[in-house]
Design an enzyme around this catalytic site. Structure first.
Site, mmCIF file in Angstrom:
data_model
loop_
_atom_site.group_PDB
_atom_site.id
_atom_site.type_symbol
_atom_site.label_atom_id
_atom_site.label_comp_id
_atom_site.label_asym_id
_atom_site.label_seq_id
_atom_site.Cartn_x
_atom_site.Cartn_y
_atom_site.Cartn_z
ATOM 1 N N GLY A 128 0.735 -1.291 0.105
ATOM 2 C CA GLY A 128 -0.065 0.201 -0.120
ATOM 3 C C GLY A 128 0.874 1.405 0.127
ATOM 4 O O GLY A 128 1.010 1.879 0.990
ATOM 5 N N SER A 130 1.275 3.692 -3.298
ATOM 6 C CA SER A 130 0.774 4.920 -4.270
ATOM 7 C C SER A 130 -0.633 4.984 -3.692
ATOM 8 O O SER A 130 -1.505 4.411 -3.211
ATOM 9 C CB SER A 130 0.519 4.011 -5.524
ATOM 10 O OG SER A 130 1.729 3.831 -6.024
ATOM 11 N N GLU A 245 12.467 -4.672 -4.348
ATOM 12 C CA GLU A 245 11.494 -4.634 -5.657
ATOM 13 C C GLU A 245 12.339 -4.322 -7.004
ATOM 14 O O GLU A 245 11.863 -4.883 -7.787
ATOM 15 C CB GLU A 245 10.527 -3.675 -5.185
ATOM 16 C CG GLU A 245 9.856 -3.175 -6.387
ATOM 17 C CD GLU A 245 8.255 -2.718 -6.041
ATOM 18 O OE1 GLU A 245 8.074 -2.487 -4.875
ATOM 19 O OE2 GLU A 245 7.496 -2.764 -7.228
ATOM 20 N N ASN A 364 10.787 4.404 -15.262
ATOM 21 C CA ASN A 364 11.908 4.606 -15.682
ATOM 22 C C ASN A 364 12.726 5.840 -15.656
ATOM 23 O O ASN A 364 13.717 6.047 -15.170
ATOM 24 C CB ASN A 364 11.841 4.411 -17.109
ATOM 25 C CG ASN A 364 11.987 2.860 -17.717
ATOM 26 O OD1 ASN A 364 11.793 1.971 -17.000
ATOM 27 N ND2 ASN A 364 12.200 2.993 -18.826
ATOM 28 N N GLU A 365 11.699 7.024 -15.529
ATOM 29 C CA GLU A 365 12.145 8.328 -15.430
ATOM 30 C C GLU A 365 12.720 8.359 -14.073
ATOM 31 O O GLU A 365 13.695 9.097 -13.616
ATOM 32 C CB GLU A 365 11.194 9.402 -15.960
ATOM 33 C CG GLU A 365 10.995 9.702 -17.163
ATOM 34 C CD GLU A 365 10.048 8.440 -17.543
ATOM 35 O OE1 GLU A 365 9.155 7.939 -16.768
ATOM 36 O OE2 GLU A 365 10.138 8.205 -18.849
HETATM 37 C C1 FAD Z 1 0.898 -2.933 -13.156
HETATM 38 C C2 FAD Z 1 1.066 -1.914 -12.049
HETATM 39 C C3 FAD Z 1 1.160 -2.397 -10.570
HETATM 40 C C4 FAD Z 1 1.514 -1.503 -9.369
HETATM 41 N N1 FAD Z 1 1.359 -1.930 -8.293
HETATM 42 C C5 FAD Z 1 1.457 -1.367 -7.364
HETATM 43 C C6 FAD Z 1 1.513 -1.967 -5.726
HETATM 44 O O1 FAD Z 1 1.260 -2.983 -5.753
HETATM 45 N N2 FAD Z 1 1.363 -0.926 -4.862
HETATM 46 C C7 FAD Z 1 1.538 0.635 -4.773
HETATM 47 O O2 FAD Z 1 1.440 1.118 -3.989
HETATM 48 N N3 FAD Z 1 1.491 1.045 -6.339
HETATM 49 C C8 FAD Z 1 1.415 0.147 -7.464
HETATM 50 N N4 FAD Z 1 1.608 0.607 -8.529
HETATM 51 C C9 FAD Z 1 1.656 2.112 -8.902
HETATM 52 C C10 FAD Z 1 2.917 2.550 -9.303
HETATM 53 O O3 FAD Z 1 4.041 2.556 -8.146
HETATM 54 C C11 FAD Z 1 2.836 4.271 -9.784
HETATM 55 O O4 FAD Z 1 1.892 4.284 -10.868
HETATM 56 C C12 FAD Z 1 4.121 4.718 -10.082
HETATM 57 O O5 FAD Z 1 4.902 4.764 -9.042
HETATM 58 C C13 FAD Z 1 3.836 6.041 -10.976
HETATM 59 O O6 FAD Z 1 3.051 6.902 -10.155
HETATM 60 P P1 FAD Z 1 2.081 7.636 -10.686
HETATM 61 O O7 FAD Z 1 1.058 6.614 -11.393
HETATM 62 O O8 FAD Z 1 1.324 8.390 -9.818
HETATM 63 O O9 FAD Z 1 2.601 8.451 -11.795
HETATM 64 P P2 FAD Z 1 3.227 10.022 -11.472
HETATM 65 O O10 FAD Z 1 3.908 9.908 -10.602
HETATM 66 O O11 FAD Z 1 2.058 11.031 -11.677
HETATM 67 O O12 FAD Z 1 4.175 10.262 -13.118
HETATM 68 C C14 FAD Z 1 3.559 10.374 -14.364
HETATM 69 C C15 FAD Z 1 4.695 10.657 -15.082
HETATM 70 O O13 FAD Z 1 5.651 11.885 -14.715
HETATM 71 C C16 FAD Z 1 6.825 11.164 -14.411
HETATM 72 N N5 FAD Z 1 7.361 11.850 -13.462
HETATM 73 C C17 FAD Z 1 7.216 11.893 -12.185
HETATM 74 N N6 FAD Z 1 7.935 12.679 -11.418
HETATM 75 C C18 FAD Z 1 8.905 12.816 -12.143
HETATM 76 C C19 FAD Z 1 10.356 13.250 -12.021
HETATM 77 N N7 FAD Z 1 10.642 13.723 -10.494
HETATM 78 N N8 FAD Z 1 11.164 13.462 -12.914
HETATM 79 C C20 FAD Z 1 10.895 12.953 -14.058
HETATM 80 N N9 FAD Z 1 9.805 12.428 -14.465
HETATM 81 C C21 FAD Z 1 9.089 12.506 -13.380
HETATM 82 C C22 FAD Z 1 6.785 9.919 -14.235
HETATM 83 O O14 FAD Z 1 7.681 9.118 -14.878
HETATM 84 C C23 FAD Z 1 5.472 9.328 -15.506
HETATM 85 O O15 FAD Z 1 5.891 9.186 -16.670
HETATM 86 C C24 FAD Z 1 1.524 -0.382 -9.831
HETATM 87 C C25 FAD Z 1 1.245 0.414 -11.000
HETATM 88 C C26 FAD Z 1 1.174 -0.521 -12.038
HETATM 89 C C27 FAD Z 1 1.047 0.168 -13.559
#
Ligand code: FAD
Length: 384
Positions: A128, A130, A245, A364-365
């Site tokens: 837990g 995100s 992870e 990746n970023e």
């Molecule tokens: C299949 C899958 C399984 C998942 N499982 C889990 C889970 O078990 N538990 C959990 O808690 N979460 C989980 N997640 C969530 C995942 O960890 C988040 O989606 C991820 O960390 C990105 O956060 P966000 O979606 O809020 O995107 P954002 O943080 O809003 O990012 C949006 C875009 O902006 C870019 N970006 C953001 N900040 C920066 C920066 N500082 N510099 C450069 N680029 C940046 C990102 O790279 C991305 O391209 C899962 C996601 C997926 C797709």
């Protein structure tokens, strides 16, 4: 039994491979194939029970937690044998390798109680982290934890939590205002998802499977002994977990990708012959990934972990998996789009799932930012 008595990793791998061969008929039901998420988790929990009872997945965990001793390399050896034998490495291993390790490290007494249930599939955990407004910028999360007498109470909402709707516990990172400021105001808690006030709602991924869920906490009570690593220490727990992870996670995936590439060559030899360059690239990506993963496993087993270096593993697994599943898509076209047979369904699933790999566990970023700042020592943007 002293640590000197622990069977070497190579011997565990050999003995387990023999056991898998001898039990091939019984293990067919655990074959690596595309199932609904719920079915996959149910089948894998059965497999986890069997492997725990037979002792194989006890390798790599301390004796105090029901294990047989050894290190993460023992666990890696078991995963590799499964993957190469075309048996699905249990989906829940991802959580086990991350949250299980953290509980073992930060709360060994709790691990002694709960780890055997987690590894044997009796319980499922979810990560837990995100939230709707906090993904990459995890430190901005809003789910709160606060003391209430001799217990704690958690309130808030998480999203994208893998296994959330099937889980018994959430390994939840929470804001703990009275513990500190900034990152020291974060506390990790193991929250019972069957407790009053906890609820979940599955989210359908583009694979068509309900792989993750929204998780809601409405004043959910948490006993003091389920605070992991102490109050205000949540960021350190996360930093520790992320090495697994981003590091251990990649190992079984590379083992499986080796087998998937072999399958592709065996099943589509003519189409593959038309793509010698892509095959070469895919193979090189895979070898680079394997070598880097081996180094990370060694660091986890002997030096306390690869630290930020695990971000390199994450980027390499994304590259190899994207390359191989795209190759699989192209050489098995049009079966991959329209076919109903298990192989086509598997390539379809893998192709789509690979798109998510560059997002979870840190995008990746974010991995590139970590490499730039923590390994290469480059200045942070706006802080020259
Ligand atoms: C299949 C899958 C399984 C998942 N499982 C889990 C889970 O078990 N538990 C959990 O808690 N979460 C989980 N997640 C969530 C995942 O960890 C988040 O989606 C991820 O960390 C990105 O956060 P966000 O979606 O809020 O995107 P954002 O943080 O809003 O990012 C949006 C875009 O902006 C870019 N970006 C953001 N900040 C920066 C920066 N500082 N510099 C450069 N680029 C940046 C990102 O790279 C991305 O391209 C899962 C996601 C997926 C797709």
């Amino acid at each position: 039994m002293s640590d000197d008595d622990i069977t070497p990793v190579e011997d565990v791998a050999r003995e387990f491979a023999t056991w898998v061969r001898d039990n091939a008929d019984a293990l067919v039901r655990y074959r690596d194939e595309a199932r609904s998420f719920e079915d996959a988790v149910a089948v894998h929990r059965e497999l986890q029970r069997l492997l725990w009872d037979e002792g194989w997945t006890r390798w790599g965990w301390p004796r105090a937690s029901g294990g047989r001793g050894g290190s993460v390399r023992h666990r890696a050896a078991v995963y590799e044998v499964l993957a190469l034998a075309d048996i699905g490495v249990p989906e829940t291993f991802q959580i086990l390798e991350v949250a299980g390790e953290a509980v073992q490290h930060f709360a060994p007494e709790l691990a002694a109680e709960l780890l055997p249930r987690l590894v044997s599939g009796a319980d499922v955990w979810s990560l837990g982290l995100s939230e709707p407004e906090a993904g990459s910028d995890l430190a901005s999360l809003r789910t709160r934890i606060a003391p209430a007498g001799d217990r704690y109470v958690v309130t808030g909402a998480k999203t994208w939590n893998g296994f959330g709707h099937l889980a018994d516990y959430s390994f939840a990172l929470c804001r703990d205002e009275s513990a500190g400021e900034g990152r020291t105001a974060l506390t990790m808690a193991l929250v019972d998802l069957h407790a009053t006030g906890a609820s979940t709602r599955p989210i359908r991924a583009m694979t068509g499977r309900n792989e993750f869920a929204e998780v809601f906490f409405d004043d959910v009570e948490v006993p003091a002994e389920r605070i992991i690593g102490g109050r205000g220490n949540g960021w350190n727990v996360i930093a520790y977990m992320m090495q697994f992870e981003r590091g251990t996670y990649a190992w079984p995936r590379q083992s499986r990708l080796h087998r998937r590439l072999d399958d592709l060559l065996a099943r589509y030899p003519r189409s593959m012959a038309a793509h010698p360059g892509r095959l070469g690239e895919a193979y090189l990506d895979l070898v680079a990934l394997r070598l880097k993963c081996r180094e990370s496993l060694r660091a986890l087993a002997t030096e306390g972990g690869p630290g930020p270096n695990a971000s390199v593993d994450k980027l390499l697994v994304v590259r190899a998996e994207t390359e191989i599943t795209s190759l699989g898509h192209d050489v098995s076209f049009p079966d991959v789009e329209l076919g109903e047979d298990p192989d086509a369904a598997m390539w379809r699933h893998d192709y789509v799932y690979a798109r998510a790999l560059s997002i979870f566990g840190g995008t990746n970023e974010i991995q590139k930012n970590i490499i730039a700042e923590k390994i290469l020592g480059l200045p942070r943007e706006g802080r020259r």
